[in-house]
Motif scaffolding. Structure first.
Motif, PDB file in Angstrom:
ATOM      1  N   MET A   9     -24.036 -35.117  34.860  1.00  0.00           N
ATOM      2  CA  MET A   9     -24.955 -35.435  33.805  1.00  0.00           C
ATOM      3  C   MET A   9     -26.079 -36.289  34.387  1.00  0.00           C
ATOM      4  O   MET A   9     -25.854 -37.193  35.165  1.00  0.00           O
ATOM      5  CB  MET A   9     -24.217 -36.206  32.724  1.00  0.00           C
ATOM      6  CG  MET A   9     -25.000 -36.188  31.510  1.00  0.00           C
ATOM      7  SD  MET A   9     -24.298 -36.519  29.940  1.00  0.00           S
ATOM      8  CE  MET A   9     -23.041 -37.546  29.890  1.00  0.00           C
ATOM      9  N   SER A  10     -27.249 -35.984  33.978  1.00  0.00           N
ATOM     10  CA  SER A  10     -28.386 -36.698  34.533  1.00  0.00           C
ATOM     11  C   SER A  10     -28.642 -37.986  33.755  1.00  0.00           C
ATOM     12  O   SER A  10     -28.157 -38.188  32.640  1.00  0.00           O
ATOM     13  CB  SER A  10     -29.630 -35.810  34.528  1.00  0.00           C
ATOM     14  OG  SER A  10     -30.091 -35.681  33.209  1.00  0.00           O
ATOM     15  N   PHE A  11     -29.431 -38.826  34.393  1.00  0.00           N
ATOM     16  CA  PHE A  11     -29.755 -40.124  33.780  1.00  0.00           C
ATOM     17  C   PHE A  11     -30.563 -39.943  32.492  1.00  0.00           C
ATOM     18  O   PHE A  11     -30.352 -40.644  31.513  1.00  0.00           O
ATOM     19  CB  PHE A  11     -30.532 -40.972  34.786  1.00  0.00           C
ATOM     20  CG  PHE A  11     -30.969 -42.296  34.230  1.00  0.00           C
ATOM     21  CD1 PHE A  11     -30.043 -43.299  34.010  1.00  0.00           C
ATOM     22  CD2 PHE A  11     -32.293 -42.526  33.917  1.00  0.00           C
ATOM     23  CE1 PHE A  11     -30.438 -44.520  33.495  1.00  0.00           C
ATOM     24  CE2 PHE A  11     -32.685 -43.739  33.394  1.00  0.00           C
ATOM     25  CZ  PHE A  11     -31.766 -44.758  33.184  1.00  0.00           C
ATOM     26  N   GLY A  12     -31.472 -38.976  32.444  1.00  0.00           N
ATOM     27  CA  GLY A  12     -32.307 -38.713  31.271  1.00  0.00           C
ATOM     28  C   GLY A  12     -31.478 -38.281  30.066  1.00  0.00           C
ATOM     29  O   GLY A  12     -31.695 -38.715  28.938  1.00  0.00           O
ATOM     30  N   ARG A  13     -30.520 -37.417  30.297  1.00  0.00           N
ATOM     31  CA  ARG A  13     -29.657 -36.951  29.198  1.00  0.00           C
ATOM     32  C   ARG A  13     -28.800 -38.096  28.659  1.00  0.00           C
ATOM     33  O   ARG A  13     -28.601 -38.218  27.465  1.00  0.00           O
ATOM     34  CB  ARG A  13     -28.754 -35.829  29.683  1.00  0.00           C
ATOM     35  CG  ARG A  13     -29.467 -34.557  29.845  1.00  0.00           C
ATOM     36  CD  ARG A  13     -28.499 -33.545  30.337  1.00  0.00           C
ATOM     37  NE  ARG A  13     -28.484 -32.424  29.427  1.00  0.00           N
ATOM     38  CZ  ARG A  13     -27.708 -31.379  29.586  1.00  0.00           C
ATOM     39  NH1 ARG A  13     -26.836 -31.351  30.579  1.00  0.00           N
ATOM     40  NH2 ARG A  13     -27.781 -30.384  28.764  1.00  0.00           N
ATOM     41  N   ALA A  14     -28.274 -38.906  29.551  1.00  0.00           N
ATOM     42  CA  ALA A  14     -27.445 -40.045  29.121  1.00  0.00           C
ATOM     43  C   ALA A  14     -28.285 -41.037  28.315  1.00  0.00           C
ATOM     44  O   ALA A  14     -27.823 -41.582  27.300  1.00  0.00           O
ATOM     45  CB  ALA A  14     -26.838 -40.733  30.336  1.00  0.00           C
ATOM     46  N   LEU A  15     -29.498 -41.253  28.743  1.00  0.00           N
ATOM     47  CA  LEU A  15     -30.383 -42.168  28.020  1.00  0.00           C
ATOM     48  C   LEU A  15     -30.713 -41.621  26.633  1.00  0.00           C
ATOM     49  O   LEU A  15     -30.686 -42.355  25.636  1.00  0.00           O
ATOM     50  CB  LEU A  15     -31.660 -42.420  28.827  1.00  0.00           C
ATOM     51  CG  LEU A  15     -32.638 -43.409  28.219  1.00  0.00           C
ATOM     52  CD1 LEU A  15     -32.000 -44.788  28.138  1.00  0.00           C
ATOM     53  CD2 LEU A  15     -33.902 -43.457  29.059  1.00  0.00           C
TER      54      LEU A  15
END
Length: 110
Positions: free
Chosen positions: A1-7
Motif C-alpha cells: 500500500m502506498s503512502f498516498g492511499r494510506a493518507l
C-alpha cells in the motif's frame, strides 16, 4: 500500500469525527455567546435588576406624592398641608416667619 492511499484512508476515516467535533464546537459557542446564550442571559438579568430598582424608586415617589395629596382630599383636609401648599404656590409668608431665599437652581419646591 502506498503512502498516498494510506493518507487518503486516514483523512476519510477522520472526516466524520472532525465534522462532529466542529458541529459540537458550534453549538457550544452559541450556548455561550449566541443571542440566547449565557452571556446574553446575564445581560438580561442585569437589565431586569436595574428595571426593578427603577420601579421601586418610582413606586416610593408615587407613594410619597399620594400621601401628600391624601391630606388635601376627602372629608378631612389636613390644614397644615393645605397651608404649606398654598403658601408655596402663592409665594406668601406669615408675619412671624423667617424667609431664607434660595438660589434659582436650588429651590426647595418646584
Amino acid at each position: 500500500m502506498s503512502f498516498g492511499r494510506a493518507l487518503k484512508r486516514r483523512v476519510r476515516d477522520a472526516m466524520l469525527p472532525v465534522a462532529f467535533a466542529a458541529l459540537c464546537g458550534y453549538f457550544v459557542w452559541n450556548a455561550q455567546q449566541g443571542d440566547f446564550g449565557m452571556v446574553a442571559r446575564e445581560r438580561k438579568l442585569a437589565d431586569i435588576a436595574q428595571a426593578r430598582a427603577a420601579l421601586v424608586r418610582a413606586e416610593a415617589e408615587r407613594d410619597a406624592m399620594e400621601r401628600r395629596v391624601a391630606g388635601l382630599r376627602g372629608d378631612r383636609i389636613d390644614r397644615d398641608e393645605l397651608d404649606e401648599r398654598a403658601r408655596t404656590l402663592l409665594n406668601l409668608v406669615g408675619k412671624d416667619e423667617i424667609v431664607i431665599p434660595y438660589e434659582p437652581g436650588k429651590r426647595l419646591f418646584q
